[in-house]
Scaffold this motif. Structure first.
Motif, PDB file in Angstrom:
ATOM      1  N   GLU A 194     -11.356 -43.120  12.864  1.00 19.76           N
ATOM      2  CA  GLU A 194     -10.479 -42.747  13.982  1.00 19.76           C
ATOM      3  C   GLU A 194     -10.521 -43.796  15.081  1.00 19.76           C
ATOM      4  OE1 GLU A 194     -11.234 -38.846  15.416  1.00 19.76           O
ATOM      5  OE2 GLU A 194     -11.699 -38.030  13.454  1.00 19.76           O
ATOM      6  N   LYS A 195     -11.721 -44.243  15.357  1.00 20.16           N
ATOM      7  CA  LYS A 195     -11.875 -45.217  16.433  1.00 20.16           C
ATOM      8  C   LYS A 195     -11.186 -46.532  16.100  1.00 20.16           C
ATOM      9  CE  LYS A 195     -15.447 -47.618  19.079  1.00 20.16           C
ATOM     10  NZ  LYS A 195     -16.922 -47.792  19.255  1.00 20.16           N
ATOM     11  N   ALA A 823      -2.508 -43.520  13.621  1.00 20.41           N
ATOM     12  CA  ALA A 823      -3.628 -43.212  14.520  1.00 20.41           C
ATOM     13  C   ALA A 823      -3.476 -41.828  15.135  1.00 20.41           C
ATOM     14  CB  ALA A 823      -3.718 -44.270  15.622  1.00 20.41           C
ATOM     15  N   THR A 826      -4.498 -39.138  12.512  1.00 25.71           N
ATOM     16  CA  THR A 826      -5.948 -38.938  12.317  1.00 25.71           C
ATOM     17  C   THR A 826      -6.603 -38.381  13.566  1.00 25.71           C
ATOM     18  OG1 THR A 826      -6.359 -41.245  12.968  1.00 25.71           O
ATOM     19  CG2 THR A 826      -6.084 -40.779  10.611  1.00 25.71           C
ATOM     20  N   ALA A 827      -6.028 -38.625  14.738  1.00 24.84           N
ATOM     21  CA  ALA A 827      -6.615 -38.114  15.980  1.00 24.84           C
ATOM     22  C   ALA A 827      -6.183 -36.694  16.278  1.00 24.84           C
ATOM     23  CB  ALA A 827      -6.235 -39.019  17.148  1.00 24.84           C
ATOM     24  N   ARG A 838      -8.597 -33.327  14.008  1.00 26.36           N
ATOM     25  CA  ARG A 838      -9.003 -34.718  13.856  1.00 26.36           C
ATOM     26  C   ARG A 838      -9.626 -34.930  12.483  1.00 26.36           C
ATOM     27  NH1 ARG A 838     -13.181 -35.487  18.186  1.00 26.36           N
ATOM     28  NH2 ARG A 838     -13.425 -37.457  17.047  1.00 26.36           N
ATOM     29  N   LEU A 839      -9.704 -36.207  12.080  1.00 24.26           N
ATOM     30  CA  LEU A 839     -10.268 -36.528  10.764  1.00 24.26           C
ATOM     31  C   LEU A 839     -11.732 -36.096  10.692  1.00 24.26           C
ATOM     32  CD1 LEU A 839     -10.103 -37.901   8.000  1.00 24.26           C
ATOM     33  CD2 LEU A 839     -10.654 -40.071   9.113  1.00 24.26           C
ATOM     34  N   GLU A 840     -12.503 -36.413  11.754  1.00 21.90           N
ATOM     35  CA  GLU A 840     -13.917 -36.009  11.748  1.00 21.90           C
ATOM     36  C   GLU A 840     -14.028 -34.490  11.764  1.00 21.90           C
ATOM     37  OE1 GLU A 840     -18.069 -36.963  14.155  1.00 21.90           O
ATOM     38  OE2 GLU A 840     -16.136 -37.195  15.154  1.00 21.90           O
TER      39      GLU A 840
END
Length: 1003
Positions: A194-195, A823, A826-827, A838-840
């Protein structure tokens, strides 16, 4: 993570050293930590947390600084310490922490503070020994945090579960759950994806914005170059027609540039004159203000001196009387010595006369001596008992000698006791001199540190003054170069325009009849153009262009040099400030003088130390002399006994020798004794007469000396004397007063200061504002002049740059659109991501499902099959989804929020969730194994049946080689749990007892 042993010393309520063997407690899998309220149950967990993180949980973390960690029951010389032996990440470690400690000084009185200490050791199984790893607080904290994978707050949530905080994770929001789960399950790689995508989006967006900003910056620079005479189009970045509009406006602005240059020259000349006059006025106002403030301060100091004038005169009179009394001191000492000697002689005379017959008790020294001679004559015929009598007299003399030795030793002891009684005052005085010299040495070190900054600031001030002149010269050169470059450019443009006007003549020179014209294609040339006078050809134009380029290079070099000088000037001003150089020089000289003074004082340190050591040696000698005199007194007792025995034998011998003539021997003995007593009395009487005469003479000399010194009586002279300390303090006060008076008089008599005080009050602030306004107007005029000179060239260059920027933006916009969409997806901010996950969070949601399933396995047993924890990925309000938790009630068949659970239900639900979290973390590859858990309170909210079920679940943890410590004062738990650690409260502090037998673990 598994705990093995905990050692506590002077920590919290534990005054003595305590130990906890967690290996023994963990054997049963489930153990109880109990004790009365306030005994210190939670302090055991605080010690574990403090050993790991250097601070304690929750509101008690203020003690992490060592303020409240120390036990009030601890002995004065015992230091607070916590030592923890544990295994984490398959490494056996030992952590020892000691908070800051305020202890009594080892020498002298008062206290001192020892810094906090931390040790980290690791057990080497191969060598069978502990090896040191680190003593750095920061290194040890980072190492432990990395091994545990949790911060202190997360550790308290997952491992310690403190009072009133069971449901914190259960009721936490998605963001808080995400942070904790991310640390425990190590999902940083997904967050890194993500970052990276976010960074790439920001990078492409920045590049696109940079292109737009470059275009707008070019437009603003064009406007600046045109001297604000150019109006910018009201178009946003990226809108079509921006470049054409900017270039068109710039073309219009070029026609007015030369007129603006002439106006700017006139304004610059006027601003320079006004600025120079304002600077002179400001300097004069500042100097006048300094002198007026100096005079006012001197007047205030003079007034304070006048208030202390009476005290000063009294001190002078006291000093004068002390100086006069110093002349009387020798006579006073002589009189005291004579008085002492006379008293001793009078006492000896009284003792001698006391044993004389009454008829001779009042006789003088001459009469006593005559009586002694007559008695000796009478003894001349008594030869028969002479030898025995002489020996008897010798024995008496020996005993008298022993008595004299006894008196001498008594004097030695008395003198030693007198000297030793004054030893503490002497040592304090000498130690004061040593301390004063040491303080001066410390002050010298402090001043030595201040010298270099003062010198650097003075050097910077001198450089500031020099660079101020250099800046003005560089500015004038830059203005001249800019003007010259502008003239050269104007000349080149004029020549270029003239050449374009006459370009037809150059083309006509190459025409030939019958050859087609390069312009119109005609083969006939009836009227070709002719070169006129002053025609400008290509060479002339190129020479003018070369001259302009050289002038522009010189202008750029001069401007760079001006910028360099201004930067150096700014650096010098930042270092020196606005303080005048003369004042900085005075401060540096004053610092040097003070440094020299304290160094002179500090140089006496060795002499003071030597004098102190000499006094200590003399004290040792006095003590030794006192002890030796006592030993001699003890040895004389045996000698006196021997003489008494011999004297008795002689008396018996004389008695036997007397026979029939007993009256003669008796008479001889009486005469002998009488002669001895008369002789001794005559000697003591003469000595007493001599000492009385010397005392009378000493009194006369003392009275005469006191009268000459101006005292009414010798007692007044003795009262006027000062010891060394009082004399020095009084002299220091007098010297300080005189120094201050001289300094004030010097200031009040300065011609410049007195003159300034008579003038009206200065107003440097107004002069400063005037100078600042003049400087601002000067800078504005110079800026306007420079802008007008560079106007035409800047407009051409910036127009070309803006055109190139527009062409390069198209591919960048396409790349940014593609990356930004990925982006935001995924965010969780994209519209395509309906649940805003979010992906995480997506990865952690899977882990949370596992945690909920593991927790449900225990929650079903604790709630008798009623409750089930389920994971929810629904959005909560405006937040993101993916980490929600709900509870399903089997009795109603509905899914509801965990906040609706009762107190007891919330406790065992959160407990089941914590145990499930520990299971999943342990099973997760690369996760942290949690072999030891603590549960602090909450069991009092359960009924008996639920308590049995909860304990059954906790007892089943031993199957996975895990131990759980329950901290509770519920009485029923003592019967149910056999492995126990009891905290016993007492007046002298709490103590720990481990096991069912009540065995104490105090050391």
């Amino acid at each position: 993570m598994r705990l093995h042993r905990l050692d506590i010393t002077a920590f919290g309520p534990f005054g003595a050293s305590q130990s906890v063997d967690f290996d023994d407690l963990s054997t049963a899998g489930l153990f109880l930590l109990h004790g009365p309220t306030g005994a210190g149950k939670t302090s055991v967990l605080d010690a574990v947390c403090y050993a790991l993180y250097g601070s304690v949980p929750g509101a008690r973390q203020g003690g992490g600084q060592g303020v409240t960690l120390r036990s009030d029951h601890a002995a004065v010389g015992t230091r607070t310490e916590v030592r923890l032996d544990l295994t984490v990440a398959q490494r056996r470690l030992e952590i020892t922490r000691q908070p800051p400690w305020e202890r009594p000084k080892k020498k002298g009185v008062g206290t001192t503070v020892d810094k906090a200490q931390t040790w980290l050791r690791e057990y080497d199984a191969t060598a069978g020994t502990w090896k040191d790893l680190s003593r750095s607080h920061q290194e040890i904290g980072e190492e432990i945090t990395q091994l545990l994978g949790m911060s202190r707050e997360q550790f308290c949530q997952v491992v310690l579960l403190p009072q009133g905080d069971f449901a914190r994770f259960l009721r936490a929001d998605a963001e808080a759950r995400g942070k904790l789960l991310g640390r425990l399950f190590d999902t940083r790689r997904f967050a890194e994806v993500e970052k990276r995508l976010a960074e790439r989006r920001r990078t492409t967006e920045a590049r696109v914005r940079e292109g737009d900003a470059t275009l707008l910056a070019d437009a603003h620079r064009m406007q600046q170059a045109a001297g604000r005479a150019m109006e910018l189009p009201e178009l946003a970045p990226g809108e079509p027609g921006l470049a054409e509009a900017v270039l068109g406006a710039a073309a219009v602005a070029r026609t007015t540039a030369r007129e603006l240059l002439t106006i700017a020259d006139c304004r610059l000349t006027a601003a320079e004159s006004a600025q120079a006059a304002a600077e002179r006025e400001l300097a004069g106002a500042r100097e006048l203000d300094r002198l007026q403030r100096r005079f006012a301060e001197a007047r205030e100091r003079a007034a304070r001196l006048a208030e202390r004038a009476d005290a000063h005169r009294a001190a002078q009179e006291r000093m004068e009387r002390a100086r006069k009394a110093e002349a009387v001191a020798p006579a006073l000492e002589l009189r005291n010595a004579a008085g002492t000697e006379h008293r001793r002689a009078a006492a000896a005379e009284a003792r001698a006369r006391a044993v004389l017959p009454q008829a001779l008790a009042d006789a003088g020294a001459a009469g006593l001596a005559a009586a002694a001679r007559r008695t000796a004559e009478e003894l001349g015929g008594l030869e028969s008992a002479r030898r025995a009598e002489q020996r008897l007299a010798g024995l008496v003399e020996e005993r008298s000698g022993l008595d004299r030795q006894e008196r001498a030793d008594e004097d030695v002891r008395h003198e030693a006791e007198t000297w030793l009684a004054d030893w503490e005052r002497t040592r304090t005085r000498l130690q004061g001199r040593v301390d004063c010299a040491q303080e001066a040495a410390t002050r010298a070190e402090q001043l030595a540190v201040q010298r270099d900054p003062a010198r650097r600031r003075l050097d910077a001030a001198r450089q500031r003054d020099r660079l101020t002149d250099d800046t003005e010269a560089a500015r004038r050169r830059a203005l001249a170069s800019a003007e010259h470059a502008g003239d050269a450019r104007a000349h080149w443009l004029d020549l270029k325009e003239q050449r374009l006007t006459g370009i037809a003549a150059e083309l006509a020179a190459n025409l030939t009849d019958g050859t087609p014209c390069a312009v119109c294609g005609a083969t006939e040339h009836p009227a070709p153009a002719r070169k006129t006078a002053g025609h400008v050809d290509r060479d002339a134009e190129e020479r003018a262009l070369a001259a302009y380029q050289a002038a522009d290079e010189r202008r750029a070099d001069d401007e760079r040099r001006l910028g360099t000088v201004r930067e150096a000037l700014a650096a010098a001003k930042a270092e020196a400030g606005e303080t005048p150089t003369a004042r900085l020089a005075e401060e540096a000289e004053e610092l040097e003088r003070e440094y020299a003074r304290v160094r002179t004082t500090a140089s006496g340190l060795h002499a003071a130390q030597e004098e102190l050591r000499g006094a200590e040696r003399e004290r040792e000698q006095r003590v030794a002399a006192q002890q030796q005199a006592a030993l001699r007194s003890a040895s004389r007792i045996a000698g006196r006994d021997r003489l008494e025995r011999e004297q008795t034998a002689l008396e018996e011998e004389l008695t036997r020798a007397r026979g029939a003539a007993a009256s003669v021997a008796a008479r001889a003995a009486q005469l002998e004794r009488r002669a001895v007593l008369l002789t001794e009395a005559a000697d003591t009487a003469r000595v007493a007469e001599d000492t009385a005469q010397r005392l009378k003479d000493a009194d006369a000399r003392l009275a005469d000396a006191a009268f000459r010194a101006g005292f009414d009586t010798p007692g007044d002279a003795a009262a006027a004397l000062l010891d060394a300390t009082a004399h020095r303090e009084l002299q220091q006060r007098l010297d300080a007063w005189h120094s201050e008076d001289a300094a004030v008089r010097a200031v009040l008599t300065e011609a410049d200061t007195v003159t300034a005080s008579r003038r009206p009050p200065a107003d440097p602030a107004a002069a400063g504002r005037t100078a600042a306004d003049a400087g601002l107007r000067l800078r504005e005029a110079a800026s306007a002049r420079d802008a007008a000179a560079r106007c035409c060239a800047e407009l051409d260059r910036l127009s070309a740059h803006a055109t190139a920027s527009v062409r390069g933006l198209a591919p960048l916009r396409e790349e940014h659109t593609r990356v930004a969409r990925l982006a935001s997806l995924t965010a969780g901010t994209s519209a395509d991501n309906q649940r805003r996950m979010r992906l995480e969070s997506y990865v952690l949601a899977a882990r949370l499902e596992q945690v909920a399933a593991a927790a449900t396995a225990r929650l079903l047993r604790m709630s008798s099959g009623r409750y089930t924890l389920v994971h929810s990925d629904d959005r909560s309000g405006r937040g993101r989804s993916g980490l929600g938790l709900h509870v399903v009630d089997a009795w109603t068949g509905r899914e509801r929020d965990t906040a609706t659970l009762s107190g007891g239900e919330t406790f065992f639900a959160s407990l089941a969730l914590a145990l499930g979290l520990a299971d999943v973390v342990t099973d997760e590859a690369g996760g942290v194994r949690l072999d030891t858990l603590f549960i602090d309170e909450g069991f009092g909210s359960l009924d008996d049946q639920t308590l049995d079920e909860v304990l059954d679940v906790l007892d089943a943890l031993r199957e996975r080689d895990r131990s759980v410590g329950i901290v509770s004062h519920v009485a029923d738990l003592r019967r149910r749990i056999h492995a126990q650690l009891e905290v016993v409260k007492g007046r002298s502090g709490s103590a720990l007892r481990q096991g069912g037998t009540g065995q104490s673990v105090s050391r």
